[in-house]
Design a protein around this motif. Structure first.
Motif, mmCIF file in Angstrom:
data_model
loop_
_atom_site.group_PDB
_atom_site.id
_atom_site.type_symbol
_atom_site.label_atom_id
_atom_site.label_comp_id
_atom_site.label_asym_id
_atom_site.label_seq_id
_atom_site.Cartn_x
_atom_site.Cartn_y
_atom_site.Cartn_z
ATOM 1 N N GLU A 171 -81.197 -24.408 -3.034
ATOM 2 C CA GLU A 171 -81.170 -23.198 -3.947
ATOM 3 C C GLU A 171 -79.763 -23.268 -4.752
ATOM 4 O O GLU A 171 -79.639 -23.083 -5.783
ATOM 5 C CB GLU A 171 -81.269 -21.875 -3.252
ATOM 6 C CG GLU A 171 -83.024 -21.752 -2.856
ATOM 7 C CD GLU A 171 -83.383 -22.390 -1.698
ATOM 8 O OE1 GLU A 171 -82.155 -23.096 -0.870
ATOM 9 O OE2 GLU A 171 -84.558 -22.592 -1.173
ATOM 10 N N TRP A 172 -78.579 -23.431 -3.735
ATOM 11 C CA TRP A 172 -77.274 -23.433 -4.492
ATOM 12 C C TRP A 172 -77.202 -24.524 -5.443
ATOM 13 O O TRP A 172 -76.830 -24.566 -6.488
ATOM 14 C CB TRP A 172 -76.261 -23.368 -3.440
ATOM 15 C CG TRP A 172 -75.003 -23.636 -3.648
ATOM 16 C CD1 TRP A 172 -73.948 -24.806 -3.345
ATOM 17 C CD2 TRP A 172 -74.239 -22.883 -4.656
ATOM 18 N NE1 TRP A 172 -72.890 -24.440 -4.058
ATOM 19 C CE2 TRP A 172 -72.903 -23.321 -4.689
ATOM 20 C CE3 TRP A 172 -74.445 -21.816 -5.366
ATOM 21 C CZ2 TRP A 172 -71.906 -22.866 -5.553
ATOM 22 C CZ3 TRP A 172 -73.524 -21.125 -6.289
ATOM 23 C CH2 TRP A 172 -72.396 -21.597 -6.305
ATOM 24 N N PHE A 173 -77.786 -25.873 -4.850
ATOM 25 C CA PHE A 173 -77.702 -27.002 -5.983
ATOM 26 C C PHE A 173 -78.463 -26.737 -7.213
ATOM 27 O O PHE A 173 -77.853 -27.058 -8.310
ATOM 28 C CB PHE A 173 -78.734 -28.051 -5.125
ATOM 29 C CG PHE A 173 -78.819 -29.370 -5.964
ATOM 30 C CD1 PHE A 173 -77.761 -30.242 -5.967
ATOM 31 C CD2 PHE A 173 -79.939 -29.538 -6.677
ATOM 32 C CE1 PHE A 173 -77.852 -31.418 -6.683
ATOM 33 C CE2 PHE A 173 -80.216 -30.726 -7.484
ATOM 34 C CZ PHE A 173 -79.259 -31.623 -7.554
ATOM 35 N N ASP A 174 -79.338 -25.885 -7.319
ATOM 36 C CA ASP A 174 -80.215 -25.733 -8.286
ATOM 37 C C ASP A 174 -79.306 -24.590 -9.287
ATOM 38 O O ASP A 174 -79.386 -24.780 -10.460
ATOM 39 C CB ASP A 174 -81.573 -25.043 -7.975
ATOM 40 C CG ASP A 174 -82.567 -25.865 -7.666
ATOM 41 O OD1 ASP A 174 -82.378 -27.162 -7.902
ATOM 42 O OD2 ASP A 174 -83.513 -25.454 -7.031
ATOM 43 N N VAL A 175 -78.688 -23.826 -8.722
ATOM 44 C CA VAL A 175 -77.791 -22.852 -9.378
ATOM 45 C C VAL A 175 -76.724 -23.610 -10.057
ATOM 46 O O VAL A 175 -76.427 -23.348 -11.392
ATOM 47 C CB VAL A 175 -77.295 -21.806 -8.366
ATOM 48 C CG1 VAL A 175 -76.223 -20.971 -9.172
ATOM 49 C CG2 VAL A 175 -78.546 -20.862 -8.058
ATOM 50 N N VAL A 176 -76.007 -24.426 -9.490
ATOM 51 C CA VAL A 176 -74.916 -25.192 -9.971
ATOM 52 C C VAL A 176 -75.386 -26.231 -11.162
ATOM 53 O O VAL A 176 -75.098 -26.243 -12.084
ATOM 54 C CB VAL A 176 -74.171 -25.776 -8.921
ATOM 55 C CG1 VAL A 176 -73.023 -26.490 -9.505
ATOM 56 C CG2 VAL A 176 -73.517 -24.906 -7.914
ATOM 57 N N ARG A 177 -76.437 -26.735 -10.732
ATOM 58 C CA ARG A 177 -76.958 -27.780 -11.732
ATOM 59 C C ARG A 177 -77.647 -27.122 -12.953
ATOM 60 O O ARG A 177 -77.123 -27.659 -14.106
ATOM 61 C CB ARG A 177 -78.189 -28.642 -11.064
ATOM 62 C CG ARG A 177 -79.142 -29.361 -12.281
ATOM 63 C CD ARG A 177 -80.291 -30.212 -11.563
ATOM 64 N NE ARG A 177 -79.429 -31.512 -11.277
ATOM 65 C CZ ARG A 177 -80.110 -32.558 -10.880
ATOM 66 N NH1 ARG A 177 -81.660 -32.342 -10.644
ATOM 67 N NH2 ARG A 177 -79.884 -33.469 -10.900
ATOM 68 N N TRP A 178 -78.372 -26.107 -13.098
ATOM 69 C CA TRP A 178 -78.859 -25.337 -14.170
ATOM 70 C C TRP A 178 -77.706 -24.855 -14.900
ATOM 71 O O TRP A 178 -77.930 -24.409 -15.962
ATOM 72 C CB TRP A 178 -79.900 -24.676 -13.687
ATOM 73 C CG TRP A 178 -81.151 -25.481 -13.693
ATOM 74 C CD1 TRP A 178 -81.578 -25.922 -12.431
ATOM 75 C CD2 TRP A 178 -82.133 -26.264 -14.756
ATOM 76 N NE1 TRP A 178 -82.763 -26.841 -12.559
ATOM 77 C CE2 TRP A 178 -82.774 -27.001 -13.930
ATOM 78 C CE3 TRP A 178 -82.222 -26.299 -15.917
ATOM 79 C CZ2 TRP A 178 -83.711 -27.667 -14.498
ATOM 80 C CZ3 TRP A 178 -82.845 -26.672 -16.705
ATOM 81 C CH2 TRP A 178 -83.715 -27.667 -15.912
ATOM 82 N N SER A 179 -76.579 -24.455 -14.141
ATOM 83 C CA SER A 179 -75.498 -23.685 -14.738
ATOM 84 C C SER A 179 -74.969 -24.645 -15.854
ATOM 85 O O SER A 179 -74.333 -24.387 -17.113
ATOM 86 C CB SER A 179 -74.482 -23.168 -13.755
ATOM 87 O OG SER A 179 -74.806 -22.047 -12.862
#
Length: 339
Positions: A236-244
């Motif tokens: 989930e954190w990976f997704d947050v940083v990637r989509w940021s």
């Protein structure tokens, strides 16, 4: 029909769970109210602190991008300066939430260090810098040269590969820290200095006693895709940083910037609405506020603004966009759809 209905309900339950849970890392960050971001110990244009402790640079701004998305406030970043040797341990141990520190995405780092790269924020390549009075105009003239290099980097390995492939010899002069390696070069202990081309430009512009006394040779001997990395234990954190990161690119592609984003809130374009948050759903999918991308662009800027402010044509580094331009302008920067 019954099976399809059950499957549909199960799918809906999974989606609902994923939308409600943003991951342990996000929960921890929200609890402490700050993002801990690992940066370099000082590389102008990418991450460097002034005498007041204010960090600037492209890598530093991507720390702010993540803070804006996660906490709604780009200023809520604790910058943690890390050497090349310290960076991966700091991420693995949880000392930092992410690494945004001119780090090259490679296969071995991606598969053996317990981390994931979220994307590329700067496409770079390794080069050489020499004193102008050395009379060298090509890296192919460096046979027998003493070369200053920082250990624990892809730079060191690329250096060996280059001289082996070209059949030339060299004397490595190795240092653990960036400062030591730069000082040694400018004191004349090496014939050449090697690192990423962006680093060479930064060092020549800000550290050389007289920048005109040094020449960056034209050869680029490697691919260096640089970008943020996170631990691989929290998707989930990976997704947050990637989509940021992707949000900064998508905003530039749509013509949304920090100066016009409030006006763009009135747009009828569904693509713009999903980035500005006037159309709901994208924030919920990430477990964030619907204004996550709005906060990024309004507080930090789109990718083009971040690039130009830190390393662009009007900065001491003076980089053109080149391969770091958007895909539609002939570059490599591309974001999947935000939808």
């Amino acid at each position: 029909m019954t099976s399809l209905k059950i499957l549909g309900l199960a799918t809906a339950a999974v989606l609902a769970a994923s939308q409600a849970f943003a991951g342990a890392t996000v929960d921890e960050i929200k609890s402490r109210d700050v993002v801990r971001c690992g940066v370099s110990t000082g590389l102008a244009g990418f991450s460097i602190a002034d005498s007041q402790g204010n960090w600037t640079g492209l890598d530093a701004d991507f720390c702010r991008v993540v803070a804006a998305a996660t906490l709604g406030d780009a200023s809520k970043v604790e910058f943690v300066p890390l050497s090349a040797q310290q960076r991966f341990t700091a991420l693995q141990s949880g000392e930092v939430d992410l690494l945004s520190r001119n780090t090259t995405w490679t296969l071995t780092r991606d598969t053996t260090l317990g981390l994931d790269f979220v994307g590329v924020t700067f496409y770079d390549g390794q080069g050489f810098m020499v004193p102008a009075d050395l009379g060298v105009s090509s890296a192919m003239e460096l046979d027998g040269a003493a070369v200053c290099v920082q250990t624990g980097t892809t730079t060191e390995k690329n250096l060996t590969d280059f001289f082996r492939a070209t059949g030339m010899s060299f004397e490595p002069v190795v240092f653990e820290g960036l400062e030591e390696s730069k000082t040694a070069f400018f004191e004349g202990r090496c014939d050449a200095y090697t690192t990423d081309a962006s680093g060479l430009a930064s060092i020549r512009a800000t550290d050389a006693p007289n920048p005109a006394d040094y020449v960056i040779l034209p050869e680029i001997i490697s691919k260096e895709p640089l970008g943020p990395a996170v631990r691989n234990d929290d998707s989930e954190w990976f997704d947050v940083v990637r989509w940021s990161v992707f949000a900064t690119l998508q905003a530039e592609e749509l013509g949304i910037n920090s100066g016009n984003i409030d006006d763009m809130m009135n747009s009828e374009d569904p693509n713009v609405q999903r980035v500005t948050g006037t159309a709901a759903g994208m924030g919920e999918a990430l477990g964030l506020d619907e204004a996550w991308a709005y906060n990024i662009v309004s507080q930090v800027g789109n990718y083009g603004e971040i690039f130009e402010a830190n390393v662009g044509a009007d900065t001491p580094l003076g980089f053109q966009r080149g391969i770091n331009a958007l895909w539609k302008d002939g570059g490599l920067m591309y974001a999947p759809p935000i939808r």
